[in-house]
Design an enzyme around this catalytic site. Structure first.
Site, PDB file in Angstrom:
ATOM      1  N   ASP A  70       0.851  -1.188   0.000  1.00 39.63           N
ATOM      2  CA  ASP A  70       0.000   0.000   0.000  1.00 39.63           C
ATOM      3  C   ASP A  70       0.888   1.241   0.000  1.00 39.63           C
ATOM      4  O   ASP A  70       1.909   1.299   0.703  1.00 39.63           O
ATOM      5  CB  ASP A  70      -0.899   0.015   1.239  1.00 39.63           C
ATOM      6  CG  ASP A  70      -1.928   1.124   1.181  1.00 39.63           C
ATOM      7  OD1 ASP A  70      -3.008   0.880   0.611  1.00 39.63           O
ATOM      8  OD2 ASP A  70      -1.650   2.222   1.699  1.00 39.63           O
ATOM      9  N   ILE A  71       0.517   2.248  -0.812  1.00 41.62           N
ATOM     10  CA  ILE A  71       1.302   3.492  -0.896  1.00 41.62           C
ATOM     11  C   ILE A  71       1.011   4.352   0.338  1.00 41.62           C
ATOM     12  O   ILE A  71      -0.161   4.597   0.678  1.00 41.62           O
ATOM     13  CB  ILE A  71       0.951   4.268  -2.180  1.00 41.62           C
ATOM     14  CG1 ILE A  71       1.187   3.390  -3.427  1.00 41.62           C
ATOM     15  CG2 ILE A  71       1.753   5.561  -2.270  1.00 41.62           C
ATOM     16  CD1 ILE A  71       0.797   4.033  -4.726  1.00 41.62           C
ATOM     17  N   GLU A  98      -4.926   2.146  -4.136  1.00 39.32           N
ATOM     18  CA  GLU A  98      -3.478   2.225  -4.080  1.00 39.32           C
ATOM     19  C   GLU A  98      -2.891   0.972  -3.472  1.00 39.32           C
ATOM     20  O   GLU A  98      -1.764   0.979  -2.965  1.00 39.32           O
ATOM     21  CB  GLU A  98      -3.033   3.446  -3.259  1.00 39.32           C
ATOM     22  CG  GLU A  98      -3.305   3.378  -1.773  1.00 39.32           C
ATOM     23  CD  GLU A  98      -4.692   3.865  -1.372  1.00 39.32           C
ATOM     24  OE1 GLU A  98      -4.868   4.136  -0.187  1.00 39.32           O
ATOM     25  OE2 GLU A  98      -5.579   3.987  -2.240  1.00 39.32           O
TER      26      GLU A  98
END
Length: 541
Positions: free
Chosen positions: A404-405, A447
């Site tokens: 995950d960003i 994301e």
């Protein structure tokens, strides 16, 4: 011949009996065209009638000794046989020999008359010309075909006069300006005795097949046969052939022995067959085998023979299942085989390159994330289910990474969605660079990314995750001339036998990802369920 017999012979029909087998067998008949040399007999059936018999004509006391000269459906022509008186031993035979010569001449004349009578009964037109091309005989069928009056037919007209009679009656389907040239061409053909058949098209739509034969006496025999239906069918077939030559799809017609009967222009071009070769009706196996030299199909050399054999087997079996030919120039041609009523085959070749390409594109759209080119969530889950089944069957290590960003919403809000898209692309590239052929990588959320790693235990999966995290951190991410730090948090989980399915494994990795976020982001956290043993450890026990 007395007066009564002359009157009888002038009548159209006379009653009569065919007698043979010593008078024990007899058939009723009707006698037509009775002469001293022969007659034409009408009977209900010719079954059982011998070649020689006696004919009893109503009103005549003496029977005629007959020999069969010709026969048709219900008619038969006979010639009368004349017996010579036996001369005494001591008598001069000179007069007898003279009588024999005269009787022989009469006998031959009888055969000629019987032959003429036979030609008058046939359905095709016959004209006999002498060496000067004058008509010596014109049968009834020819007179009817060309509406030729009897008095003209019996006047022994020259052949050119018969041709101009056709002009006068407007029988020819020829422009008026070309009639003289047409007549001259037919006359010249007869003069040469050209035996090549010609089809004569009449103004009423009928077609006659004209043939010329040279006779031993220098004359000609001309025949005119009705072939309207045959020519009409041939014309229809020719129209069909021309139409098929204009279509874009290839069409090949094979007979029951798989010889080529027809191949349209598109098929000849596709299979690289010269136009002249199809006229020889070659075996289709030769055409298929020629791809060894032409390199038509995009098939590896070591698999080409199997490919050729399998294609021929499908055609022999008449298998209607379509199959695609991979053409070396990148096209895809779909082949259908259809069994024909006569045992032959119809093969159709349709270029489906655009269809296949469109289907591939649709498949890609249905399974791939448009921005990153990775598998989308649905496709990732389908592939992951297959790997989970393999894990359950063989109990080999299986691990999952959830990526995950960090602070992705801030990137979107500050720099816009284009910056967010660029960040997503950067993370996707970092994941793909560490992807093996057996790994399954997908974008499963806004994301959020997932990597499923077969044959990878938890410790190995953590190493992979650290490499991805480091790769993302090392990549420059510049927005509006500012270097923006871009990091990821990664949760790692290993499959265990206690898990119910791929969904449970994803929940475990997602819980580890949550812990990574809670611990400050930009880190890798592994999931460890209390009292749980990895699959490899349980398998070892």
């Amino acid at each position: 011949m007395d007066e009564r017999r002359a009157i009888q012979r002038g009548r159209t029909l006379l009653g009569g009996k065919i007698v043979f087998n010593g008078g024990r067998s007899a058939f009723d008949c009707k006698v037509r065209n009775l002469s001293d040399e022969g007659a034409c007999l009408e009977v209900e059936s010719q079954a059982g009638i011998p070649v020689r018999f006696q004919l009893v004509v109503s009103g005549d006391k003496e029977p005629y000794d007959c020999k069969l000269a010709w026969q048709s459906d219900h008619r038969m022509g006979v010639s009368f046989e004349h017996r010579l008186p036996q001369a005494p031993d001591d008598e001069d035979l000179g007069d007898v020999q003279f009588v024999e010569s005269e009787r022989t001449s009469e006998f031959m004349r009888g055969h000629m008359l019987a032959l003429r009578a036979a030609l008058d009964e046939v359905r095709f037109g016959v004209v006999l010309l002498d060496h000067e091309l004058r008509a010596q005989f014109i049968n009834r069928a020819f007179r009817k075909m060309w509406r030729l009056p009897d008095h003209k037919a019996e006047s022994k007209p020259p052949f050119v006069a018969l041709m101009y009679h056709g002009r006068d009656t407007r029988a020819y389907d020829v422009p008026a300006a070309n009639i003289d040239a047409y007549v001259a061409e037919r006359v010249e053909q007869v003069k040469r005795g050209d035996p090549v058949p010609r089809d004569l098209r009449l103004a009423n739509g009928e077609v006659l097949r004209f043939e010329c034969a040279i006779l031993p006496n220098g004359g000609r025999m001309l025949s005119y046969t009705h072939v309207t239906d045959i020519v009409r069918h041939s014309d229809e077939l020719d129209v069909l052939r021309r139409a098929l030559d204009q279509v874009h799809d290839g069409v090949v017609l094979l007979d029951a022995d798989l010889n080529i009967r027809f191949m349209n222009q598109a098929a000849r071009k596709l299979l690289q067959v010269p136009d002249h070769q199809t006229g020889t009706y070659p075996p289709f196996s030769l055409v298929v085998g020629s791809i060894r030299k032409t390199g038509l199909v995009d098939v590896p050399a070591d698999k080409l023979e199997d490919f050729i054999a399998s294609r021929l087997a499908l055609i022999r079996a008449g298998d209607p299942t379509p199959y695609d030919l991979p053409i070396r120039d990148g096209r895809r041609v779909r082949v259908h085989t259809t069994m024909l009523p006569d045992g032959g085959r119809m093969l159709t070749y349709c270029d489906v390159t655009d269809i296949v390409r469109h289907a591939d594109e649709l498949q890609k759209l249905a399974t791939t994330d448009a921005l990153t080119g990775m598998a989308n969530r649905r496709h990732f889950l389908a592939l992951a289910d297959a790997e989970w089944n393999r894990f359950q069957r063989y109990q080999r290590p299986l691990s999952l990474l959830m990526v995950d960003i960090d602070h992705f919403k801030m990137v979107n809000d500050r720099f816009g969605h284009d910056a967010g898209d660029e960040a997503l692309t950067l993370i996707a590239e970092a994941c793909r660079e560490r992807q093996r052929a057996s790994d399954v990588v997908g974008r499963i959320g806004g994301e959020e990314f997932a990597l499923l790693l077969p044959e990878t235990d938890l410790a190995q999966a953590v190493v992979v995750a650290e490499r991805i995290r480091a790769a993302v951190l090392a990549r420059p991410f510049v927005m509006e001339k500012f270097a923006v730090p871009l990091t990821v948090s990664i949760g790692v989980a290993a499959a265990t036998l206690s898990m119910s399915g791929i969904g449970a494994l994803m929940k475990a990795a997602d819980r580890a990802l949550y812990d990574a976020k809670a611990q400050g982001r930009n880190r890798v956290v592994r999931f460890a369920e209390p009292n749980a043993q990895p699959a490899a450890a349980r398998a070892a026990e």
